[in-house]
Design an enzyme around this catalytic site. Structure first.
Site, PDB file in Angstrom:
ATOM      1  N   TYR A  58      42.489  26.587  49.044  1.00 30.13           N
ATOM      2  CA  TYR A  58      42.110  27.141  47.360  1.00 30.13           C
ATOM      3  C   TYR A  58      40.661  26.368  46.905  1.00 30.13           C
ATOM      4  O   TYR A  58      40.023  26.644  45.807  1.00 30.13           O
ATOM      5  CB  TYR A  58      42.299  27.326  46.396  1.00 30.13           C
ATOM      6  N   ASN A  87      42.228  38.355  39.968  1.00 33.71           N
ATOM      7  CA  ASN A  87      42.889  38.011  40.796  1.00 33.71           C
ATOM      8  C   ASN A  87      43.962  37.894  40.005  1.00 33.71           C
ATOM      9  O   ASN A  87      44.515  36.511  39.447  1.00 33.71           O
ATOM     10  CB  ASN A  87      41.860  36.969  40.980  1.00 33.71           C
ATOM     11  N   HIS A  93      40.185  37.820  45.481  1.00 28.39           N
ATOM     12  CA  HIS A  93      41.539  36.713  46.050  1.00 28.39           C
ATOM     13  C   HIS A  93      40.228  36.068  46.692  1.00 28.39           C
ATOM     14  O   HIS A  93      39.577  36.464  47.858  1.00 28.39           O
ATOM     15  CB  HIS A  93      42.430  37.836  47.018  1.00 28.39           C
ATOM     16  N   GLU A 127      39.782  44.090  42.184  1.00 30.64           N
ATOM     17  CA  GLU A 127      40.044  43.466  43.463  1.00 30.64           C
ATOM     18  C   GLU A 127      39.936  41.655  43.521  1.00 30.64           C
ATOM     19  O   GLU A 127      39.250  42.244  44.738  1.00 30.64           O
ATOM     20  CB  GLU A 127      41.488  43.745  44.338  1.00 30.64           C
ATOM     21  N   ALA A 175      49.885  35.945  43.209  1.00 29.75           N
ATOM     22  CA  ALA A 175      51.424  36.063  43.308  1.00 29.75           C
ATOM     23  C   ALA A 175      51.628  37.736  43.140  1.00 29.75           C
ATOM     24  O   ALA A 175      52.478  38.468  43.288  1.00 29.75           O
ATOM     25  CB  ALA A 175      52.217  34.891  44.137  1.00 29.75           C
TER      26      ALA A 175
HETATM   27  C1  DHK Z   1      46.533  33.897  44.783  1.00 28.25           C
HETATM   28  C2  DHK Z   1      46.977  33.228  44.504  1.00 28.25           C
HETATM   29  O1  DHK Z   1      48.180  32.728  43.711  1.00 28.25           O
HETATM   30  C3  DHK Z   1      48.160  34.271  45.704  1.00 28.25           C
HETATM   31  O2  DHK Z   1      49.805  34.087  45.857  1.00 28.25           O
HETATM   32  C4  DHK Z   1      47.957  35.385  46.522  1.00 28.25           C
HETATM   33  C5  DHK Z   1      45.194  34.900  45.977  1.00 28.25           C
HETATM   34  C6  DHK Z   1      46.138  35.110  46.490  1.00 28.25           C
HETATM   35  C7  DHK Z   1      43.899  34.047  45.635  1.00 28.25           C
HETATM   36  O3  DHK Z   1      43.833  34.136  47.597  1.00 28.25           O
HETATM   37  O4  DHK Z   1      43.265  34.174  45.071  1.00 28.25           O
HETATM   38  O5  DHK Z   1      48.302  35.477  47.695  1.00 28.25           O
END
Ligand code: DHK
Length: 145
Positions: free
Chosen positions: A22, A73, A99, A97, A76
């Site tokens: 992330y 976003n 991610h 959407e 989960a």
């Molecule tokens: C963020 C999350 O917290 C995960 O549970 C998803 C997503 C993916 C993201 O890539 O921003 O699976």
């Protein structure tokens, strides 16, 4: 135009959680990035985060008549929440959407998205940039709309 950006569970932990996936930027950095993206797109908007499924459903319902677009976003809840899908369908506000990570390149269970069934567009694996793209898409200025 008024856009609501919704972030689901654990996104408040950005900068701390799994930085290899992330990144090292914080949720505060994301808020700043999104506010800049609103200004660039010439729209008003708000960014909001919750770890609670029901609170996200409430927020989507409250968006009815107030916001013209949603960038979400769901964290989960993307992969589990029929309630969030139904809320998005109920208000019928154009939704993108987003991610941060490429969910298709991770665990199998992340390939399922209920929210996709209500979203006009899904953006994955582009980090913060995905939010800017989502906001631009909702303004109708995006070329690949
Ligand atoms: C963020 C999350 O917290 C995960 O549970 C998803 C997503 C993916 C993201 O890539 O921003 O699976």
């Amino acid at each position: 135009m008024n856009i609501l950006v919704i972030n689901g569970p654990n996104l408040n932990m950005l900068g701390i959680r799994e930085p290899d996936i992330y990144g090292r930027k914080t949720y505060r950095d994301l808020e700043d990035f999104v506010r800049t993206a609103f200004a660039e797109a010439g729209v008003s908007g708000d960014i909001w985060q919750s770890n609670h499924e029901g609170a996200i459903v409430d927020k989507i319902q409250e968006a009815y008549g107030v916001y013209d677009g949603i960038v979400i976003n769901p964290g989960a809840y993307t992969h589990t929440s029929v309630a969030i899908l139904d809320a998005l369908k109920a208000v019928a506000i154009p939704t993108v959407e987003v991610h941060l990570s490429d969910v298709d390149a991770r665990e199998e269970f992340r390939r399922i998205s209920y929210v996709s069934l209500a979203a006009k567009k899904t953006i994955k694996g582009k980090g913060f940039e995905g939010y800017r793209e989502g906001i631009r898409y909702l303004t109708g200025k995006d070329a690949d709309r």
